[in-house]
Design a protein around this motif. Structure first.
Motif, PDB file in Angstrom:
ATOM      1  N   LEU A 102       4.272  12.675   6.664  1.00 38.39           N
ATOM      2  CA  LEU A 102       4.604  11.243   6.581  1.00 38.39           C
ATOM      3  C   LEU A 102       3.353  10.422   6.860  1.00 38.39           C
ATOM      4  CD1 LEU A 102       6.568  10.003   9.727  1.00 38.39           C
ATOM      5  CD2 LEU A 102       5.373  12.177   9.664  1.00 38.39           C
ATOM      6  N   SER A 103       3.304   9.255   6.235  1.00 40.25           N
ATOM      7  CA  SER A 103       2.204   8.317   6.464  1.00 40.25           C
ATOM      8  C   SER A 103       2.577   7.379   7.599  1.00 40.25           C
ATOM      9  CB  SER A 103       1.923   7.499   5.199  1.00 40.25           C
ATOM     10  OG  SER A 103       1.420   8.312   4.160  1.00 40.25           O
ATOM     11  N   VAL A 104       1.570   6.943   8.363  1.00 42.02           N
ATOM     12  CA  VAL A 104       1.791   6.036   9.493  1.00 42.02           C
ATOM     13  C   VAL A 104       0.761   4.907   9.433  1.00 42.02           C
ATOM     14  CG1 VAL A 104       1.879   5.795  12.008  1.00 42.02           C
ATOM     15  CG2 VAL A 104       2.705   7.901  10.929  1.00 42.02           C
ATOM     16  N   VAL A 105       1.231   3.672   9.656  1.00 39.99           N
ATOM     17  CA  VAL A 105       0.331   2.508   9.648  1.00 39.99           C
ATOM     18  C   VAL A 105       0.684   1.582  10.811  1.00 39.99           C
ATOM     19  CG1 VAL A 105       0.021   2.594   7.144  1.00 39.99           C
ATOM     20  CG2 VAL A 105       1.846   1.184   8.099  1.00 39.99           C
ATOM     21  N   SER A 161      -4.585   8.089   7.706  1.00 40.74           N
ATOM     22  CA  SER A 161      -3.199   8.321   8.133  1.00 40.74           C
ATOM     23  C   SER A 161      -2.183   8.073   7.034  1.00 40.74           C
ATOM     24  CB  SER A 161      -2.858   7.467   9.351  1.00 40.74           C
ATOM     25  OG  SER A 161      -2.850   6.081   9.004  1.00 40.74           O
ATOM     26  N   THR A 162      -2.659   7.717   5.838  1.00 38.44           N
ATOM     27  CA  THR A 162      -1.772   7.541   4.686  1.00 38.44           C
ATOM     28  C   THR A 162      -2.285   8.346   3.507  1.00 38.44           C
ATOM     29  OG1 THR A 162      -3.016   5.552   4.026  1.00 38.44           O
ATOM     30  CG2 THR A 162      -1.045   5.211   5.361  1.00 38.44           C
ATOM     31  N   GLN A 163      -1.338   8.864   2.700  1.00 38.66           N
ATOM     32  CA  GLN A 163      -1.701   9.519   1.455  1.00 38.66           C
ATOM     33  C   GLN A 163      -0.524   9.437   0.494  1.00 38.66           C
ATOM     34  OE1 GLN A 163      -2.541  13.693   2.314  1.00 38.66           O
ATOM     35  NE2 GLN A 163      -0.471  14.295   1.725  1.00 38.66           N
ATOM     36  N   LEU A 219       1.564   4.155  -3.005  1.00 38.51           N
ATOM     37  CA  LEU A 219       1.364   5.590  -2.764  1.00 38.51           C
ATOM     38  C   LEU A 219       2.608   6.413  -3.106  1.00 38.51           C
ATOM     39  CD1 LEU A 219      -0.579   5.513   0.643  1.00 38.51           C
ATOM     40  CD2 LEU A 219      -1.514   6.026  -1.632  1.00 38.51           C
ATOM     41  N   GLY A 220       3.663   5.734  -3.500  1.00 39.77           N
ATOM     42  CA  GLY A 220       4.871   6.435  -3.920  1.00 39.77           C
ATOM     43  C   GLY A 220       5.903   6.675  -2.841  1.00 39.77           C
ATOM     44  N   HIS A 221       5.776   6.018  -1.706  1.00 38.54           N
ATOM     45  CA  HIS A 221       6.749   6.202  -0.624  1.00 38.54           C
ATOM     46  C   HIS A 221       8.064   5.506  -0.971  1.00 38.54           C
ATOM     47  CE1 HIS A 221       3.911   8.111   2.094  1.00 38.54           C
ATOM     48  NE2 HIS A 221       3.023   7.175   1.783  1.00 38.54           N
ATOM     49  N   HIS A 267       0.836  -1.202   0.000  1.00 39.77           N
ATOM     50  CA  HIS A 267       0.000   0.000   0.000  1.00 39.77           C
ATOM     51  C   HIS A 267       0.873   1.255   0.000  1.00 39.77           C
ATOM     52  CE1 HIS A 267      -3.043   2.925   1.032  1.00 39.77           C
ATOM     53  NE2 HIS A 267      -2.523   3.135   2.235  1.00 39.77           N
ATOM     54  N   LEU A 268       1.882   1.288   0.854  1.00 32.67           N
ATOM     55  CA  LEU A 268       2.776   2.446   0.914  1.00 32.67           C
ATOM     56  C   LEU A 268       3.585   2.590  -0.368  1.00 32.67           C
ATOM     57  CD1 LEU A 268       4.044   2.076   4.593  1.00 32.67           C
ATOM     58  CD2 LEU A 268       2.304   3.669   3.726  1.00 32.67           C
TER      59      LEU A 268
END
Length: 331
Positions: free
Chosen positions: A265-268, A325-327, A175-177, A171-172
């Motif tokens: 930042l995204s957090v999971v 919490s993610t984008q 999203l391009g991380h 998933h991350l």
């Protein structure tokens, strides 16, 4: 003055049978003629007799109680497991005796050995490594273990931590991380599975993973680790936390440090605990089906107690839960 409770002798006198006959009947040890059983039922109802569970257990060797050992009852993941296990136990007229080892491996063996003497079987969580658990196979009670085992012949129920971790990393990645960190907890065997799933996904994309090891899987620990992760020279643009509790603590400290999630930042996390849905932003996580795991483990253990054959490993499939919490990363 309150009269004393009716005894087995009172039932025997009313039904005109011996106390041995009453004992065998109420404990299910022997069937009698319809006439005798009808007389017993009538006497029991008329007197309001209730059998003594302790006395019954001494006769039958059964307590109709299941032991459940968890690592930290303050963690909602374990509360949900207890809920699922207790529901199945209640349906089968069993009680659940809970023990909390409080994330302390040194007390696990004594706690479990003591528990085994009071129950018909046990469902066990443990932080011990498998090579330290040989004594567990010698406990003379049916067992079901949470997690995967390679050598010990104990039936197990496990979440697919590797698969769930792969989902989060994918998933991350989508999203391009590009700069991803993992806040882990290496004392747990599940950490190894989660780290393996993350690495499998990221290695295929040539993305390097930075690993930070926590001392315990708590909100306080996520909060403590945060500054070292986000204020260093290589701040990640996404963080995967060992569980939701660590993620929530991490997110709280990010806000204190002036960082915006998910803009900065995204957090999971893992577990899909109820709190994660109600924080701002709501937490993206993997639902490991905690309540279902508890129900599955209890169903499996009761089958073992009945002498039925069960599969060695039962895996419960995870589900990715997408929240705010993610984008996607820009640029």
């Amino acid at each position: 003055m309150k009269s004393s409770a009716p005894t087995i002798r009172d039932v025997a006198a009313a039904a005109q049978v011996s106390t041995a006959t009453v004992s065998k009947y109420i404990n299910g040890a022997q069937r009698f003629s319809p006439k005798v059983e009808a007389a017993l039922d009538e006497a029991i109802a008329a007197l309001g007799y209730r059998s003594n569970p302790l006395a019954k257990s001494m006769i039958t060797g059964r307590t109709n109680t299941i032991g459940l050992s968890v690592l930290d009852i303050n963690n909602p993941h374990f509360s949900s497991i207890l809920k699922g296990a207790n529901r199945v136990a209640h349906e089968q007229e069993y009680s659940v005796l809970l023990v909390d080892t409080e994330e302390t491996p040194s007390r696990e063996r004594r706690t479990l050995e003591d528990l085994s003497r009071r129950v018909d079987g046990m469902i066990v969580f443990s932080r011990m490594r498998e090579h330290e658990m040989g004594w567990m196979a010698g406990i003379d009670k049916p067992l079901v273990f949470f997690g995967s085992l390679n050598e010990l012949a104990i039936p197990t129920v496990a979440s697919d931590d590797h698969g769930g971790a792969f989902m989060l990393a994918q998933h991350l990645r989508m999203l391009g991380h590009k700069r991803i960190a993992y806040l882990g907890f290496s004392r747990s065997r599940r950490d190894e599975e989660r780290l393996g799933g993350i690495r499998e996904c990221l290695d295929a994309a040539g993305i390097e993973l930075t690993v930070h090891d926590g001392e315990n899987p708590s909100m306080v620990e996520g909060e403590r680790l945060c500054s070292g992760v986000v204020l260093g020279p290589q701040r990640p643009d996404a963080v995967i936390c060992y569980n939701d509790l660590m993620a929530l603590g991490f997110m709280k400290e990010c806000a204190n440090l002036g960082l915006s999630i998910p803009r900065d930042l995204s957090v999971v996390g893992f577990d899909n605990i109820a709190y994660g849905k109600y924080v701002t932003p709501a937490l993206t996580t993997v639902d490991l089906q905690s309540e279902r795991m508890g129900a599955t483990a209890m169903t499996k253990l009761l089958a073992v107690i009945r002498g039925e054959q069960v599969e060695r490993l039962t895996k419960v499939a995870p589900q990715l839960v997408l929240r705010a919490s993610t984008q996607a990363r820009k640029g």
